[in-house]
Design a protein around this motif. Structure first.
Motif, PDB file in Angstrom:
ATOM      1  N   UNK A   1      10.850  23.470 -31.038  1.00  0.00           N
ATOM      2  CA  UNK A   1       9.712  22.842 -30.370  1.00  0.00           C
ATOM      3  C   UNK A   1       9.911  22.799 -28.865  1.00  0.00           C
ATOM      4  N   UNK A   2       8.778  22.921 -28.176  1.00  0.00           N
ATOM      5  CA  UNK A   2       8.741  22.739 -26.740  1.00  0.00           C
ATOM      6  C   UNK A   2       7.954  21.483 -26.422  1.00  0.00           C
ATOM      7  N   UNK A   3       8.276  20.867 -25.276  1.00  0.00           N
ATOM      8  CA  UNK A   3       7.565  19.643 -24.869  1.00  0.00           C
ATOM      9  C   UNK A   3       7.048  19.845 -23.450  1.00  0.00           C
ATOM     10  N   UNK A   4       5.732  19.785 -23.293  1.00  0.00           N
ATOM     11  CA  UNK A   4       5.116  19.892 -21.973  1.00  0.00           C
ATOM     12  C   UNK A   4       4.911  18.485 -21.406  1.00  0.00           C
ATOM     13  N   UNK A   5       5.159  18.332 -20.125  1.00  0.00           N
ATOM     14  CA  UNK A   5       5.072  16.982 -19.540  1.00  0.00           C
ATOM     15  C   UNK A   5       6.249  16.145 -19.987  1.00  0.00           C
ATOM     16  N   UNK A   6       7.401  16.794 -20.109  1.00  0.00           N
ATOM     17  CA  UNK A   6       8.562  16.151 -20.742  1.00  0.00           C
ATOM     18  C   UNK A   6       9.132  14.991 -19.936  1.00  0.00           C
ATOM     19  N   UNK A   7       8.835  14.935 -18.644  1.00  0.00           N
ATOM     20  CA  UNK A   7       9.410  13.855 -17.832  1.00  0.00           C
ATOM     21  C   UNK A   7       8.525  12.610 -17.799  1.00  0.00           C
ATOM     22  N   UNK A   8       7.291  12.712 -18.259  1.00  0.00           N
ATOM     23  CA  UNK A   8       6.375  11.570 -18.246  1.00  0.00           C
ATOM     24  C   UNK A   8       6.650  10.610 -19.389  1.00  0.00           C
ATOM     25  N   UNK A   9       5.849   9.560 -19.460  1.00  0.00           N
ATOM     26  CA  UNK A   9       6.128   8.534 -20.465  1.00  0.00           C
ATOM     27  C   UNK A   9       5.887   9.046 -21.878  1.00  0.00           C
TER      28      UNK A   9
ATOM     29  N   UNK B   1      11.966  13.342 -31.433  1.00  0.00           N
ATOM     30  CA  UNK B   1      12.340  14.676 -31.913  1.00  0.00           C
ATOM     31  C   UNK B   1      13.836  14.960 -31.819  1.00  0.00           C
ATOM     32  N   UNK B   2      14.600  14.035 -31.270  1.00  0.00           N
ATOM     33  CA  UNK B   2      16.021  14.291 -31.036  1.00  0.00           C
ATOM     34  C   UNK B   2      16.811  14.449 -32.331  1.00  0.00           C
ATOM     35  N   UNK B   3      16.464  13.654 -33.331  1.00  0.00           N
ATOM     36  CA  UNK B   3      17.204  13.772 -34.604  1.00  0.00           C
ATOM     37  C   UNK B   3      16.211  13.968 -35.736  1.00  0.00           C
ATOM     38  N   UNK B   4      15.287  14.874 -35.536  1.00  0.00           N
ATOM     39  CA  UNK B   4      14.209  15.076 -36.507  1.00  0.00           C
ATOM     40  C   UNK B   4      14.635  16.114 -37.551  1.00  0.00           C
ATOM     41  N   UNK B   5      14.337  15.874 -38.836  1.00  0.00           N
ATOM     42  CA  UNK B   5      14.798  16.818 -39.872  1.00  0.00           C
ATOM     43  C   UNK B   5      14.081  18.173 -39.839  1.00  0.00           C
ATOM     44  N   UNK B   6      12.872  18.218 -39.269  1.00  0.00           N
ATOM     45  CA  UNK B   6      12.093  19.458 -39.326  1.00  0.00           C
ATOM     46  C   UNK B   6      12.099  20.233 -38.004  1.00  0.00           C
ATOM     47  N   UNK B   7      12.349  19.516 -36.907  1.00  0.00           N
ATOM     48  CA  UNK B   7      12.164  20.127 -35.595  1.00  0.00           C
ATOM     49  C   UNK B   7      13.415  19.983 -34.738  1.00  0.00           C
ATOM     50  N   UNK B   8      13.579  20.919 -33.824  1.00  0.00           N
ATOM     51  CA  UNK B   8      14.640  20.747 -32.829  1.00  0.00           C
ATOM     52  C   UNK B   8      14.097  21.127 -31.458  1.00  0.00           C
ATOM     53  N   UNK B   9      14.507  20.361 -30.461  1.00  0.00           N
ATOM     54  CA  UNK B   9      13.980  20.574 -29.112  1.00  0.00           C
ATOM     55  C   UNK B   9      14.592  21.843 -28.528  1.00  0.00           C
ATOM     56  N   UNK B  10      13.693  22.710 -28.090  1.00  0.00           N
ATOM     57  CA  UNK B  10      14.132  24.017 -27.616  1.00  0.00           C
ATOM     58  C   UNK B  10      13.838  24.215 -26.135  1.00  0.00           C
ATOM     59  N   UNK B  11      12.709  23.684 -25.663  1.00  0.00           N
ATOM     60  CA  UNK B  11      12.322  23.905 -24.265  1.00  0.00           C
ATOM     61  C   UNK B  11      11.579  22.690 -23.744  1.00  0.00           C
ATOM     62  N   UNK B  12      11.839  22.373 -22.475  1.00  0.00           N
ATOM     63  CA  UNK B  12      11.180  21.236 -21.833  1.00  0.00           C
ATOM     64  C   UNK B  12      10.419  21.735 -20.622  1.00  0.00           C
ATOM     65  N   UNK B  13       9.167  21.304 -20.493  1.00  0.00           N
ATOM     66  CA  UNK B  13       8.360  21.729 -19.356  1.00  0.00           C
ATOM     67  C   UNK B  13       7.884  20.552 -18.541  1.00  0.00           C
ATOM     68  N   UNK B  14       7.815  20.765 -17.233  1.00  0.00           N
ATOM     69  CA  UNK B  14       7.276  19.717 -16.354  1.00  0.00           C
ATOM     70  C   UNK B  14       6.733  20.402 -15.106  1.00  0.00           C
ATOM     71  N   UNK B  15       6.385  19.596 -14.109  1.00  0.00           N
ATOM     72  CA  UNK B  15       5.804  20.162 -12.895  1.00  0.00           C
ATOM     73  C   UNK B  15       6.873  20.921 -12.106  1.00  0.00           C
ATOM     74  N   UNK B  16       6.413  21.688 -11.120  1.00  0.00           N
ATOM     75  CA  UNK B  16       7.338  22.530 -10.367  1.00  0.00           C
ATOM     76  C   UNK B  16       8.379  21.707  -9.621  1.00  0.00           C
ATOM     77  N   UNK B  17       8.084  20.434  -9.327  1.00  0.00           N
ATOM     78  CA  UNK B  17       9.091  19.632  -8.612  1.00  0.00           C
ATOM     79  C   UNK B  17      10.287  19.311  -9.507  1.00  0.00           C
TER      80      UNK B  17
END
Lengths: 370, 370, 370, 370
Positions: free
Chosen positions: D15-23, D32-48
């Motif tokens: 799984x990927x998460x867009x807006x990963x730094x927001x609330x 999703x950190x210890x989820x049986x079905x999913x694993x975090x693969x990519x994190x997206x946020x603004x260019x800053x």
């Protein structure tokens, strides 16, 4: 005509307010709207507000329990440049520290009198840092301040008032220093109100049901400003002589809207130290110069000493005397220092705008606005 | 069988809870409902609750985020008398200080083991005052405690845990004392949570948008309990030798639901004092006995040292390790003492019920429940 | 001399205050301390306070931002019996509903005029339930009230004011009923302040960071009181004719110190209903009788209609006109009813003590105190 | 292999998460950190934030009670472009509505599956608006959604979840609709938590000791989203058929950190309406599809019906079942509609991130991730 009579018979002095749309600026407007000595003449803010009526400029940002006063609603906000304020007898600055430095300096150069709430010139070696309940005598460096500039302004100067958390404690400290001689060590732990951070200031997410045990730069301000305020002018009125105190502060933000509560433990140089009863009496009997001069905004009593074990409290005591006085309670022995007590001061009144206005009232009485 | 193996292979010990309907009692129930070493056997409360099922007795008074556990809903609440608890291996007391004195004493006389959260026996010369993260060695006065009574109980004793505001600070103080030798002076200013006052406790009218700079008896507790907890047992295990520290406290209530924040400044006897880095390392490396013994409720790390300038904060950090550890932040030089820092502890967990339960776990490991 | 001139030339009327140490009683004292028509003559409270000076009786219970006024500090508190108040021209009752019933009745029998903040006689068929901004015409049942008693008092009567959450909404409802004829259905959801529960009132543990979606008896009060207040007197002034409205309320407590916020949706009987602009104009143009009569405590404007989308708000708007007026905002179409809006009223001022005092001012103007 | 067995034997989906730094993004990470079905693969946020480790990117902005999980601390945050997420089986979007529109659309075009918390596609005629406890059947429009695009994605789609205040009420509304047929009119007044506004969100100056009776766009969202969610798919699965309900909402912000409380009054089309007991039973007996499918995050019970008169309350009930279920209380007659009750839902869990994650779990079970 003596300056003592100024307020009754003189025409009102024209005042300008820099940073008029901010929280300190809004307080300046409320304090100056029906003032016997001053009348609002010009309002300054950033270029995004300039050209708008004040009512429009603060739409959605006016956060006071009283409505925008009628006398300023239609006043056009201007940029904070000298030409827009050249007719002002007094200029109050509620600017942020970013613009405050160059703007206030340029105003002084243009022979304007600036009473600033910003931090920029507080520790300046020729600028008074005046808490009006404590050290208006520091105004006497003004001739020297002018003399250090080239060309030297005839009327212009910069006078600053202190950080809000410093303001609260120096009032009882000064009363004790006057009564018992030099203080030695001062330990203070603060619980500061939300409004001290301005608007929008703290996120509700950060302070709701929470304490934030850190306010950037605040401990340093208390530790340095206190010695300057409690100090003297040199005999030639050309420099400040700091009081020989050591101050250590823990600064915290708590979920209270207005009113800084500060826990103080201190020791005197004098041995043996005064008794608790003597300390209480010295606090109760302290009369500040602003009172003696009959300033309009001065409190009728400088310090209220509470006998109840659980006072002062911000919600109940912050509006005592319109927030112009200082509350002290729980005066008692300290196991490590000589005495412990709690101070409560209204950070948006005596801790900010009221101090600037009272400083201007004192300056008027002392002839510095002639 | 060694006591070290008790928790894995022994049958669970039967526990009773006194004051089971109050806020500390409710916490005991949540902590003991699925405990590997203990099982709830008897619940005691005042005569107005006695005879009712626990669910009925706490109707309208259960103020926990989790529901009343199924295993106690139908347990009949009894009066706090010895016959109702005679089968208990361990008795936890969440009684108010009024009834706690005679009830706990009568239970000990009847050979019951009492772990008390009340203040009555904390400063008693033969009762251990134990913060489980700090001084479980004080349990070794138990044989002497029994010997002072006539008839002398075979199994019974009273062990107390500390006041919630004391508990928070003694953990880092102990870590520093272990690393750098005796402490000298300790100045503390607290910002304590609402839940510390129990239920109904403070009126919302008193604490909403407010600070109350006074908590009856609290400063005295911190000032006296700290020296006992940081002290040693005499060589013959017959008396307590207080640590040679002087403590001065300012205690305040702030509008936060859980989590006591405390600003500490302290000096060491050792000259020169340790550096800030050494202090931080000592705090980080501290491993409490409860951890070493493998107690169920012990934190995996005793002290979390925060590097961010604005942490710890009660809302964000009070549930770290289920509130069983202690948070420290802002470790820095002090202008007056040697070092300053901020402590955050969960007053309803490690500051109250968790301490009693962890003390019982330690007692089990050490063989005092055999 | 006409009653219209009473306040300027008559001696002040002597007033007694029952329940003087409670929160409503404290408000009565602040409102009546420098009142042009009334002077405080006697203070009543429970037997535990009787015999003490007022200052001593409220020690630790005075929770106002202003200090205990000098004129009542040394007044001796008395039990709430007729002989202690027989010289009073007016008696204000801030009693709890327990004692209020028999005490107020006995005072009326003794020919005393009682203005009560308690709920006991609000729905009584011969007692006026008067919100001074709405229905002072209901005073005209007083002769009939007296006639129903035996012996019939010459001067005595009981007049009640409404529950705080009812008071807020009936002011705009009355303005709309006056302008557009009978209302039909009124849906209201309240967010009520902490101070509405008195002192100690709500535990901080219950309302901190929380909403309590229930206030015992409150929904029933709004639903029944509204119809009486919006109704008329019968032509013979012998009975009340309820307004033909159906009211449904959801009542909630929120963590706000003062000021009840209420979300209202309503429909008119008239088809088509008035436009939003007409509704806003009717609210703005409403002038209550208390204003017309020139009562001292009457607001200069009865209803403030806010144009900003996010107002009124309790912290900013509750002190408008010393809390004597009512704020309305967000007047807009409703998807189900005809119109939606938000009402804010100060529950401790117009919602309680100010209503009683203004009722007495109206009674004075109308000659009922002669 | 049936999709029912996916979670036990399949490799975890990336799984990927867009807006990963927001609330909302932070909540996705915790769920999703210890989820049986999913694993975090990519994190997206603004260019800053792009190019920094996640720990650095959220320094000073991580506002969760748990620390940044170890498995994402060192993951490098990337810009929200397709190439950075092309390996993801699932993409969760916590983007603000500004960037969400074009980003989510471009991801779908690139054959990525997007579960969005943003408002942009909620009312889109081919995008499901799914509250996982209510209407996962709407997933069946996905083939048609793909068919409307050119080129038509093989796997990609956009699924949205509802606004937080809508989510709370539609769960009991659906239970009642299932049991008693179509609803008619629904009146709702909300008291919404601070966290619903994100970070920094509301200024503490605006909400401390205050209510703000306005949330921009919120009433419109409730009024429109409810009908879509309670509605059906057309028989050909090509369009949404709104439920025939009329909704009117008053939306308010109150000083509560988490948990939206909503007062609901409603009428049924069916005459006579069900009794209060039938309504309570229908709420208690409702079993959502996510439960039936055995989804990891599904609550064990969908709706908790409280019998105590003063529950649910946000501080006590918001964490019930990790915030995945919905609390209902005070089910009672309404004077105007058929029934009244109070709903409490956890706005940051089931009202936001938990809904997206549970939607993905349902999609997995239904084979939409194959």
């Amino acid at each position: 005509m003596s300056s003592q009579q100024a307020s009754s018979s003189s025409p009102k002095r024209k005042v300008g307010i820099l940073g008029a749309t901010g929280t300190v600026g809004q307080r300046f407007i409320l304090l100056l709207t029906a003032h016997p000595d001053f009348e609002i003449h010009a309002l300054g803010a950033s270029s995004s507000s300039a050209g708008k009526s004040y009512a429009k400029a603060v739409a959605g940002r006016w956060k006071q329990a009283k409505a925008v006063p009628a006398n300023v609603r239609d006043l056009i906000v201007q940029e904070c440049t000298v030409p827009n304020f050249k007719d002002c007898d007094v200029v109050f600055s509620g600017l942020d520290s970013g613009p405050a430095g160059p703007v206030e300096s340029s105003f002084r150069e243009a022979d304007l009198r600036v009473f600033s709430n910003a931090k920029n010139y507080r520790m300046d070696p020729v600028c008074p840092l005046v808490v009006p309940l404590v050290n208006p005598g520091h105004f006497d460096i003004i001739p020297h301040q002018r003399a250090t500039l080239s060309p030297s302004p005839k009327k212009g100067f910069i006078i600053t008032n202190a950080n809000c958390s410093t303001t609260g404690i120096v009032v009882p400290l000064k009363a004790l220093q006057d009564a018992f001689g030099p203080l030695d060590k001062i330990m203070v732990s603060t619980m500061q109100a939300i409004s001290g951070a301005g608007y929008p200031g703290l996120s509700s997410f950060d302070i709701h049901d929470n304490v934030v045990p850190y306010i950037s730069g605040e401990e340093e301000k208390i530790e340095s400003e206190t010695a300057k305020i409690l100090g003297d002018l040199s005999k030639d009125n050309n420099s400040f002589v700091n009081a020989p105190v050591t101050v250590s502060a823990h600064c915290n933000r708590v979920p209270v809207i207005d009113g800084h509560t500060e826990c103080v433990s201190l020791s005197f140089q004098r041995r043996p130290p005064p008794s608790i009863e003597q300390v209480q009496a010295a606090l109760r009997n302290y009369v500040c110069d602003a009172q003696k001069l009959g300033c309009h905004s001065a409190p009728a009593q400088t310090i209220e000493v509470h006998d109840e074990p659980d006072r002062p409290q911000p919600r109940l005591d912050r509006d005592w005397q319109n927030g112009a006085g200082v509350n002290v309670g729980r005066v008692r022995d300290c196991k490590i220092f000589d005495v412990r007590f709690v101070v409560l001061s209204n950070n948006v009144q005596i801790g900010a705008a009221t101090s600037s206005v009272m400083n201007a009232e004192i300056a008027l009485k002392k002839g510095y606005l002639d």
